[in-house]
Structures are given as structure tokens and as C-alpha cells.
Design a protein around this motif. Sequence first.
Motif, mmCIF file in Angstrom:
data_model
loop_
_atom_site.group_PDB
_atom_site.id
_atom_site.type_symbol
_atom_site.label_atom_id
_atom_site.label_comp_id
_atom_site.label_asym_id
_atom_site.label_seq_id
_atom_site.Cartn_x
_atom_site.Cartn_y
_atom_site.Cartn_z
ATOM 1 N N ASN A 133 22.838 22.768 42.859
ATOM 2 C CA ASN A 133 24.141 22.379 43.407
ATOM 3 C C ASN A 133 24.630 23.489 44.332
ATOM 4 O O ASN A 133 25.109 24.523 43.864
ATOM 5 C CB ASN A 133 25.138 22.132 42.270
ATOM 6 N N TYR A 134 24.524 23.269 45.628
ATOM 7 C CA TYR A 134 24.869 24.308 46.593
ATOM 8 C C TYR A 134 26.352 24.641 46.560
ATOM 9 O O TYR A 134 26.733 25.804 46.707
ATOM 10 C CB TYR A 134 24.464 23.848 47.999
ATOM 11 N N GLN A 135 27.212 23.630 46.341
ATOM 12 C CA GLN A 135 28.645 23.889 46.306
ATOM 13 C C GLN A 135 29.008 24.795 45.131
ATOM 14 O O GLN A 135 29.811 25.729 45.269
ATOM 15 C CB GLN A 135 29.421 22.580 46.207
ATOM 16 N N SER A 136 28.421 24.558 43.967
ATOM 17 C CA SER A 136 28.677 25.420 42.821
ATOM 18 C C SER A 136 28.159 26.832 43.082
ATOM 19 O O SER A 136 28.784 27.819 42.668
ATOM 20 C CB SER A 136 28.010 24.849 41.563
ATOM 21 N N PHE A 137 27.035 26.923 43.767
ATOM 22 C CA PHE A 137 26.489 28.228 44.124
ATOM 23 C C PHE A 137 27.476 29.018 44.988
ATOM 24 O O PHE A 137 27.743 30.188 44.738
ATOM 25 C CB PHE A 137 25.165 28.034 44.864
ATOM 26 N N ILE A 138 28.026 28.365 45.992
ATOM 27 C CA ILE A 138 29.009 29.016 46.864
ATOM 28 C C ILE A 138 30.272 29.365 46.092
ATOM 29 O O ILE A 138 30.834 30.464 46.235
ATOM 30 C CB ILE A 138 29.344 28.119 48.070
ATOM 31 N N ASP A 139 30.735 28.454 45.244
ATOM 32 C CA ASP A 139 31.960 28.705 44.474
ATOM 33 C C ASP A 139 31.812 29.931 43.575
ATOM 34 O O ASP A 139 32.730 30.756 43.466
ATOM 35 C CB ASP A 139 32.298 27.479 43.618
ATOM 36 N N LEU A 140 30.668 30.068 42.927
ATOM 37 C CA LEU A 140 30.447 31.218 42.054
ATOM 38 C C LEU A 140 30.392 32.518 42.859
ATOM 39 O O LEU A 140 30.823 33.566 42.381
ATOM 40 C CB LEU A 140 29.160 31.021 41.250
ATOM 41 N N GLY A 141 29.862 32.448 44.073
ATOM 42 C CA GLY A 141 29.868 33.618 44.934
ATOM 43 C C GLY A 141 31.271 34.020 45.345
ATOM 44 O O GLY A 141 31.628 35.214 45.334
ATOM 45 N N GLN A 142 32.090 33.031 45.680
ATOM 46 C CA GLN A 142 33.467 33.328 46.079
ATOM 47 C C GLN A 142 34.279 33.892 44.913
ATOM 48 O O GLN A 142 35.121 34.781 45.096
ATOM 49 C CB GLN A 142 34.145 32.059 46.614
ATOM 50 N N LEU A 143 34.018 33.401 43.710
ATOM 51 C CA LEU A 143 34.707 33.955 42.539
ATOM 52 C C LEU A 143 34.308 35.407 42.299
ATOM 53 O O LEU A 143 35.127 36.216 41.851
ATOM 54 C CB LEU A 143 34.394 33.109 41.297
ATOM 55 N N HIS A 144 33.062 35.739 42.603
ATOM 56 C CA HIS A 144 32.622 37.128 42.453
ATOM 57 C C HIS A 144 33.377 38.035 43.416
ATOM 58 O O HIS A 144 33.785 39.148 43.054
ATOM 59 C CB HIS A 144 31.112 37.212 42.712
ATOM 60 N N TRP A 145 33.587 37.574 44.651
ATOM 61 C CA TRP A 145 34.388 38.344 45.608
ATOM 62 C C TRP A 145 35.831 38.464 45.120
ATOM 63 O O TRP A 145 36.470 39.510 45.289
ATOM 64 C CB TRP A 145 34.342 37.692 46.984
ATOM 65 N N CYS A 146 36.355 37.391 44.520
ATOM 66 C CA CYS A 146 37.711 37.452 43.969
ATOM 67 C C CYS A 146 37.813 38.555 42.916
ATOM 68 O O CYS A 146 38.783 39.323 42.890
ATOM 69 C CB CYS A 146 38.081 36.111 43.338
ATOM 70 N N ALA A 147 36.808 38.639 42.041
ATOM 71 C CA ALA A 147 36.825 39.651 40.988
ATOM 72 C C ALA A 147 36.790 41.060 41.581
ATOM 73 O O ALA A 147 37.493 41.964 41.109
ATOM 74 C CB ALA A 147 35.645 39.438 40.043
ATOM 75 N N LEU A 148 35.993 41.262 42.623
ATOM 76 C CA LEU A 148 35.960 42.563 43.287
ATOM 77 C C LEU A 148 37.334 42.905 43.867
ATOM 78 O O LEU A 148 37.804 44.041 43.755
ATOM 79 C CB LEU A 148 34.922 42.561 44.406
ATOM 80 N N ALA A 149 37.960 41.926 44.490
ATOM 81 C CA ALA A 149 39.276 42.170 45.091
ATOM 82 C C ALA A 149 40.315 42.528 44.026
ATOM 83 O O ALA A 149 41.160 43.406 44.237
ATOM 84 C CB ALA A 149 39.728 40.929 45.865
ATOM 85 N N ILE A 150 40.251 41.869 42.872
ATOM 86 C CA ILE A 150 41.198 42.164 41.795
ATOM 87 C C ILE A 150 41.037 43.611 41.335
ATOM 88 O O ILE A 150 42.027 44.326 41.103
ATOM 89 C CB ILE A 150 40.982 41.191 40.620
ATOM 90 N N GLY A 151 39.794 44.055 41.212
ATOM 91 C CA GLY A 151 39.560 45.436 40.805
ATOM 92 C C GLY A 151 40.122 46.427 41.795
ATOM 93 O O GLY A 151 40.741 47.437 41.406
ATOM 94 N N ALA A 152 39.923 46.176 43.098
ATOM 95 C CA ALA A 152 40.452 47.079 44.123
ATOM 96 C C ALA A 152 41.982 47.053 44.134
ATOM 97 O O ALA A 152 42.632 48.095 44.326
ATOM 98 C CB ALA A 152 39.901 46.691 45.495
ATOM 99 N N CYS A 153 42.571 45.866 43.932
ATOM 100 C CA CYS A 153 44.039 45.765 43.887
ATOM 101 C C CYS A 153 44.600 46.499 42.669
ATOM 102 O O CYS A 153 45.666 47.122 42.742
ATOM 103 C CB CYS A 153 44.458 44.297 43.860
ATOM 104 N N GLN A 154 43.882 46.428 41.537
ATOM 105 C CA GLN A 154 44.317 47.164 40.355
ATOM 106 C C GLN A 154 44.274 48.666 40.620
ATOM 107 O O GLN A 154 45.172 49.412 40.194
ATOM 108 C CB GLN A 154 43.418 46.808 39.168
ATOM 109 N N ALA A 155 43.234 49.110 41.315
ATOM 110 C CA ALA A 155 43.137 50.530 41.669
ATOM 111 C C ALA A 155 44.317 50.947 42.540
ATOM 112 O O ALA A 155 44.892 52.029 42.359
ATOM 113 C CB ALA A 155 41.822 50.799 42.393
ATOM 114 N N ALA A 156 44.688 50.080 43.486
ATOM 115 C CA ALA A 156 45.820 50.382 44.362
ATOM 116 C C ALA A 156 47.118 50.489 43.565
ATOM 117 O O ALA A 156 47.910 51.425 43.756
ATOM 118 C CB ALA A 156 45.943 49.300 45.436
ATOM 119 N N LEU A 157 47.330 49.545 42.660
ATOM 120 C CA LEU A 157 48.556 49.568 41.854
ATOM 121 C C LEU A 157 48.610 50.823 40.978
ATOM 122 O O LEU A 157 49.660 51.478 40.878
ATOM 123 C CB LEU A 157 48.621 48.315 40.984
#
Length: 433
Positions: A299-323
Amino acid sequence: MSKDIQGLGLGLASRFAGSELAKKYGLRKPAERIAYLWTKKGFQFVGKLQADKAKKKAADPLLLAAPAAHGLFDLTLTDEQQMIKDTVRSYAEEVVRGLAHDANEAMTLPENYLEDIQALGLNFFSVPEVLGGAAQSYSPTTSAIIAEELAWGDMSLAFATLAPVGVANAIVRWGTPKQKDTYLPNYLGEKPVKAAIAVQEPNALFAPKMLATKAKKTKRGFEISGVKTLLPFGGEADLYLVAARYKKQPRLFFVRGDSEGVSWKAAPAMGLRATATGTLKLDSVHVDSDAMLGDDTFNYQSFIDLGQLHWCALAIGACQAALDYLIPYVNEREAFGEPISHRQSVAFMVANIGIEMESMRLMTWRAAALAEMGKPFHREAYLAHVLCADKAMEIGTNAVQLLGGHGFTKEHPAERWYRDLRVLACVNSGLHL
């Protein structure tokens, strides 16, 4: 007390596994296995103690009974997830964060970084136990927690760490038995695997389903041609998982980095500079008939969605570092005889960063939890990515603003967070929970 004993034993076993003595006498792998088993049995022991304690409390007539469980969405981490979170955060604080500035300036990974970070065992936890790894179940939520904590140290170095893990996750989830037997054992060796997912293309208004890279069937397998961008490792990757259009449908293909027709051009980006990003060109690259990832269930759409969620998790970590960086700064920085946090405009801005970051985390974990349970999660993943892409840029911008003139200098990490966080709205490639 039981947790202290368990932590001491795990620490000793892990320290011995990384020692020169273990390396000299070939005891590293047995020691790593002991550390893993110690952790597993230790949590079972701790769990039993906690259950006995809860049972005793329940027998107390002065205590109200606990509410019945209804199977609702619960953000409470398991003991194993909490241990992983604490371990990765400790490594990010002690090792990753100290390397971030120089790696960003040099635009390359620190020497021996990938070798050293193998001590975390992320490669083992990417491979199922039946193949010699340590993974017992598929857990995108745990992967998201790991990504957050690594990105708290540095988002760029976290991307370099997790790109190979993302390829392993995709193989575990979608790969055929033969593909798993072929590629996953590489993650159990002492040499770190350099692998990356190649979806992004240097086209205006690129959409992951509208691929210019094409694959066609040949007598020996497939022929792939196209261009991919924002890939890590400076052209030194061992393996690429390339997205290409095949029979009018997007599919993924294994392409070895040293294949004939594969060429690399360095292309430093605004952010993620430590990963040595660049452009990959595939000029009539031939791969064998087993190179297409998965079968008709892919399922290519699920593959892309899981990749985008991984980027979301990275962004949350960087935002937590900023806070975490901003709160003490605004409380200590004085202007007009008082801390700048006494100004409502500053206090509200910091509060909003915390609010938005928690909403990003909630939506990302919810989508990952649905994926973990095998339920539809496309809508939730899409909403999480839209929110994270928007708020990550806002938080990066506000971090620079709150530091004033300091935010514009490399003396403070805010300008690096700003540049790294902006990638979230630009990239559709490289990771997979």
C-alpha cells in the motif's frame, strides 16, 4: 529498588558489550544478548511487583476502586517504552547534542558517528527475533518516541540515524520473505548500514504519487530512470529504496548504491546539513526481478503516511528542544530591570509553543497508534502532518524571535532549529515508522 537493580545490571551488561575486552575475545554479541534478555526479564519482574502492590492497595477498604478500563486511547507509555525513551534521551543529551553544531558547520556526519550510535541497538530493534534481532512486535508508536528523543538532540543527526532504520521498517512491514532474508541480516553486523528511502524529486509542486522516475520490465528484471533529491550520506549509501512509476502505479525498488548508472551530486540544503544531502540520478539502472518491494498487498499511500509521521516525530523532538531552551532563557534574560518573561507578549508566545507542541504530539501518536493496531490511519496521518508542518515553522520562527539578536547568531541553536524545521513542509521522503 527492583528498577535500580535492573538498571544497574543492564548498565553493566551494556558497558561490557562495548568494551575492548568483549571485542578482543568475541564476546560482544553474547553480552548484547544478555543485556536484551536482562531488560526483558527485568520488566517482567518489575511488572509482577507493581501488580502485587496494586492488589494490596485494592484490598484497602479506604481506597476507591479503580475505574473500569474501556479500551480508550491511552497515552501512558509502557515500562519498555519509558525505558527506551529515557535511554535515547540520555544518549541525545550526552552525545548527539554536543556534536550538532560542528556537524552542521562541516556539512557532514561526525567521524564514526554511525558506528558509535549502534550502541543504542536501534538496528537490532528493527529486525524481528526470528531473524536474530530484538523486535517482538510492530510498533510505530515506539519508533515515533525514539525519533522525538533523538531529534531533541539534533534533528539533522536524527535523520541520518533513522534513515537506515526506516528502510528496515519498510522491509519488515512490506517485504517478501526472500527480501527480508536478503537485506535484514545486514542490520545485525558490526558495520553500520547506510540506506535511505528515495521518493522526493526536484520538480515544482512535487507530489509523491506523481512520480517522474519510471521503471519498466526487462528480461532480467527492471530498468529504472529518474532523479531523486534530499538524500543523505553524501552518495555513500549502500542501498536505496527508490520510488518509481511502474505500470501507472507507484512502487518501490531496491537499488544498490554501487549499481551501474547510479550517480551522485552534492546539493547542500537549507537544513539537515549534517546529513550531507544531495541528488541521486538513475540512468537506465538495471535491477533484478526480486528488486520490487513486496507484492500486491503493498500500500503506497500507507507507506507515504508512515514516512510523514516519522518527520512529524522528528519535528516534535526539535520543538521540545526549543521549548526547553527558551524557558530558562526568557526567565534569565533581563530588559528594563526585569526578566523578559514578565512581558505578556513573551509569556504568551512561550505558552503557545507548549500548547502547539502538545497538539502535534497528540495527533502524531494517535495516527501511529492506529497504524500499530492495523486500523485505517490515512486521515489522522494527513491531519498530523498538516498541523506539524505549519506549527513546526511557527515554533522555529518564534524561537529565533524570542532570542532577539541572539537568535540570528550561531552562538545559540535557534537558527539551526529554524532551518531544520522548515523541511517538514518540503519533504516526502527518507523515513518510515
